[in-house]
Design an enzyme around this catalytic site. Structure first.
Site, PDB file in Angstrom:
ATOM      1  N   LYS A   1     -12.987  28.304  50.596  1.00 40.61           N
ATOM      2  CA  LYS A   1     -14.136  29.013  49.986  1.00 40.61           C
ATOM      3  C   LYS A   1     -13.693  29.987  50.079  1.00 40.61           C
ATOM      4  CE  LYS A   1     -17.178  26.996  48.491  1.00 40.61           C
ATOM      5  NZ  LYS A   1     -17.865  25.702  47.511  1.00 40.61           N
TER       6      LYS A   1
HETATM    7  N1  GLU Z   1     -17.710  25.151  43.818  1.00 40.40           N
HETATM    8  C1  GLU Z   1     -17.425  24.204  43.456  1.00 40.40           C
HETATM    9  C2  GLU Z   1     -17.755  23.394  44.730  1.00 40.40           C
HETATM   10  O1  GLU Z   1     -18.259  23.702  45.757  1.00 40.40           O
HETATM   11  C3  GLU Z   1     -16.014  23.643  43.239  1.00 40.40           C
HETATM   12  C4  GLU Z   1     -15.207  24.541  43.629  1.00 40.40           C
HETATM   13  C5  GLU Z   1     -14.022  23.909  42.224  1.00 40.40           C
HETATM   14  O2  GLU Z   1     -13.852  22.909  41.228  1.00 40.40           O
HETATM   15  O3  GLU Z   1     -12.731  24.267  42.442  1.00 40.40           O
HETATM   16  O4  GLU Z   1     -17.809  22.010  44.869  1.00 40.40           O
END
Ligand code: GLU
Length: 420
Positions: A107
């Site tokens: 993240k």
């Molecule tokens: N932000 C999304 C999650 O929390 C997906 C992130 C992505 O597609 O890499 O799962």
């Protein structure tokens, strides 16, 4: 560890320890599984429209590298910290492993309120963030995606910045891009669609008719809006509660979700929409409904309100909406409330991101139907595994989901060994 000192990280660690105890994981393996492998902090100077230069703090956490590259979204939010980013990265690890994706969790993001920036400032900040991250990311190292506060346009700027530095187009460096530059059909809708698919599966198990159901959706961003619209206009569920960061609406007669969407499109928020039905945002979650969908921020269901929830299904579209204290209460209420835990409920986004990455690496193009069909198949498999494990071991759905994820990562670490 002091750099991750944060309430959300502590919560993610507490959740992990519950699973580690349940799985009886050797104390020697716990820290190795729990702490992020890598964490990067960057300072981002940006020329503002008023002529000043402002610096922003950016982060990227790569939780584990055992199963493949790391994968995860990019969050632009004012209060983002290294600890919160690390917690979100850890959750991504268990989420990817539960869906059997060949990724570790990651993240990243910037501590910024994107709504306070002009489009030019947002572009400058996005490009600067990616540029600072170039030494640490790559299509086989760490692949960024969207998250709260970012969108397809931001992903396009990331892709362009990375590609310009390489000297050729690298579409696989980010997912959630516009289709015009190698994004996949169905990515924008994927998380919300997955949420609705799983809600319908839960309704099926509980033998309740969607057309007789009501739902409350907290948060009207990408995930909340797709889920609310699809529930209202495809599943026949009556949406009785809706909120964003400016207002909460509750109307037992039903809310016109399309009108709410139009209002947000024009005004940017729900503030002046359906004002006679505004309620205290803190009370919205405990109002009567069949399906409660927290689709905004973490830690909104706590030990203070968990006993007061009046829903039949709790579909966790947000990351980390329920605290471990609230979980203890929900475990007592297992026959009243069917919990679809976050790492299962909102996995649709990263699953379709995986499809986008695979298509990019192979220069393939799948149709929206192919994407959605494959998405539902993976979700169905994970859902069935979670329900089976929870039943057989008499554990909560969250414990079952996390245990499957943690176990897969542990197994891979064990078989790869510890070097030297
Ligand atoms: N932000 C999304 C999650 O929390 C997906 C992130 C992505 O597609 O890499 O799962």
């Amino acid at each position: 560890m002091i750099i991750y000192d944060d309430e959300v990280f502590k919560m993610a660690c507490d959740q992990f320890q519950v699973i580690a105890d349940y799985l009886n994981i050797d104390p020697n393996d716990r820290d190795r599984l729990m702490y992020p492998k890598r964490a990067v902090a960057v300072t981002l100077p940006v020329h503002m429209d008023d002529g000043s230069t402002k610096t922003f703090q950016g982060y990227r956490v790569q939780h584990h590298l055992t199963l493949g590259p790391t994968k995860g979204g990019t969050r632009f939010a004012p209060s983002l910290s290294m600890g919160e980013t690390a917690a979100l990265a850890m959750w991504m690890s268990w989420k990817c492993a539960l869906s059997n994706l060949p990724y570790g969790g990651a993240k990243g993001g910037v501590a910024v309120d994107p709504s306070k920036l002009s489009r030019r400032e947002l572009e400058a900040l996005s490009r600067r963030y990616m540029q600072e991250m170039i030494p640490f990311v790559g299509p086989h190292t760490d692949i960024m995606g969207p998250d709260m506060g970012t969108n397809e346009q931001v992903m396009a700027w990331f892709m362009d910045t990375y590609s310009v530095y390489q000297g050729y187009s690298v579409s696989e460096i980010v997912t959630g891009k516009p289709v015009a530059i190698g994004g996949t059909e169905g990515r924008r809708e994927a998380t919300g669609r997955g949420v609705v698919y799983l809600i319908e599966r839960a309704m099926n198990i509980l033998k309740i008719d969607p057309e007789k159901c009501t739902a409350i959706v907290q948060g009207f961003g990408n995930v909340g809006s797709v889920a609310a619209l699809s529930l209202a206009y495809k599943s026949g569920v009556k949406i009785v509660g809706l909120s964003d960061h400016t207002a909460a609406i509750y109307n037992p007669k039903g809310i016109d979700v399309k009108a709410a969407e139009q209002h947000i499109f024009k005004k940017g928020h729900l503030k002046a929409f359906d004002q006679e039905n505004h309620v205290d945002p803190n009370k919205l979650l405990t109002m009567k409904c069949d399906v409660l969908i927290p689709a905004a921020v973490d830690r909104v269901i706590t030990e203070k309100n968990a006993a007061k929830l009046q829903c039949r299904i709790l579909a966790e579209a947000a990351n980390g909406p329920t605290t471990p204290g609230a979980d203890l209460i929900l475990e007592q209420r297992w026959d009243e409330i069917f919990v679809i835990p976050d790492i299962l409920c909102n996995a649709g986004g990263v699953i379709v991101s995986y499809f986008e990455w695979v298509q990019g690496l192979q220069s393939f193009r799948w149709t929206e139907m192919e994407v959605t069909d494959k998405l539902f198949r993976i979700l169905e498999h994970s859902f069935a595994q979670v329900i089976k494990r929870a039943k057989e071991h008499k554990i909560s759905h969250r414990t079952a989901a996390m245990a499957i994820g943690v176990e897969r990562v542990l197994k891979a670490k064990k078989v790869r060994g510890l070097f030297p």
